[in-house]
Design a protein around this motif. Structure first.
Motif, short mmCIF file in Angstrom:
data_model
loop_
_atom_site.label_atom_id
_atom_site.label_comp_id
_atom_site.label_asym_id
_atom_site.label_seq_id
_atom_site.Cartn_x
_atom_site.Cartn_y
_atom_site.Cartn_z
N UNK A 60 -4.89 0.17 -1.55
CA UNK A 60 -3.98 -0.86 -2.08
C UNK A 60 -2.52 -0.47 -2.20
N UNK A 61 -2.18 0.82 -2.01
CA UNK A 61 -0.79 1.18 -2.25
C UNK A 61 -0.23 2.29 -1.36
N UNK A 62 -1.02 2.75 -0.39
CA UNK A 62 -0.56 3.85 0.46
C UNK A 62 -0.46 3.37 1.91
N UNK A 63 0.75 3.43 2.46
CA UNK A 63 0.97 3.03 3.84
C UNK A 63 0.64 4.21 4.74
N UNK A 64 -0.23 3.96 5.72
CA UNK A 64 -0.62 5.01 6.65
C UNK A 64 -0.61 4.49 8.06
N UNK A 65 -1.52 5.02 8.87
CA UNK A 65 -1.59 4.57 10.26
C UNK A 65 -3.01 4.69 10.79
N UNK B 92 0.45 -16.19 4.24
CA UNK B 92 0.88 -16.87 3.01
C UNK B 92 2.39 -16.90 2.95
N UNK B 93 2.94 -16.46 1.83
CA UNK B 93 4.39 -16.37 1.71
C UNK B 93 4.74 -15.14 0.88
N UNK C 269 2.23 -12.73 -1.63
CA UNK C 269 1.72 -11.56 -0.93
C UNK C 269 2.73 -10.41 -0.98
N UNK C 270 2.44 -9.35 -1.76
CA UNK C 270 3.39 -8.23 -1.82
C UNK C 270 3.49 -7.47 -0.50
N UNK D 41 9.35 -3.68 0.78
CA UNK D 41 9.93 -4.40 -0.35
C UNK D 41 9.34 -3.98 -1.69
N UNK D 42 8.08 -3.64 -1.70
CA UNK D 42 7.39 -3.34 -2.94
C UNK D 42 7.49 -1.84 -3.23
N UNK D 43 8.07 -1.48 -4.37
CA UNK D 43 8.27 -0.07 -4.73
C UNK D 43 6.97 0.63 -5.12
#
Length: 171
Positions: free
Chosen positions: A40-45, A73-74, A78-79, A125-127
């Protein structure tokens, strides 16, 4: 009849284009591949996902759930919206992933802790999002100029190899 169908097609396309929020991205943003978000909070690949284990049995031991974000959605609902142009795969793992916060990365590179961070050219955008250390292929400091419209220096973190960032027919 042909004119009427053409009119309807133009109407639907234009309504669809104008009904979506824009994506905040750098001029050199990727043109293909979805984003991967772990736990839910870690950007990977994709490579991070593949590195878990190659066999289905081992994978089932490590993955709780996998979801694909299709409905964009918008931005308010959606974070992950700004990351959703090419789709988002949400992977919930049983294990922790080594990651750094956006504040930690900015501080390490000598930028203000609140500086914006881009992932594959898209504004994060989301910290709350962290960046998986195994998912980083390149980090660049982007200087503001008239082309990118930035107000200050920012980090752009690539999770894709150079040969995977752009479609061949993209400019």
């Amino acid at each position: 009849m042909h004119k009427f169908i053409t009119f309807l097609l133009i109407l639907f396309v234009s309504l669809n284009l104008f009904s979506q929020d824009e994506y905040f991205k750098l001029p050199q943003a990727k043109t293909q591949k979805p984003f991967y978000i772990f736990n839910e909070k870690i950007v990977g690949n994709e490579y991070l996902a593949k590195s878990l284990k190659p066999t289905d049995d081992k994978l089932n031991e490590q993955v709780k759930n996998v979801s694909v974000l299709i409905d964009k959605q918008d931005r308010k609902q959606n974070p992950d919206y700004n990351l959703s142009e090419h789709g988002v795969l949400l992977v919930d793992l049983k294990n922790k992933i080594a990651s750094k916060s956006q504040f930690e990365l900015n501080e390490f590179f000598g930028l203000d802790k609140q500086s914006e961070i881009y992932i594959d050219g898209y504004l994060l955008e989301n910290k709350k999002f962290r960046i998986a250390l195994n998912g980083i292929t390149e980090i660049e400091i982007v200087e503001p100029n008239s082309v990118n419209g930035l107000k200050s220096r920012v980090l752009n973190i690539w999770t894709l190899a150079k040969n995977e960032r752009y479609m061949e027919n993209a400019n």
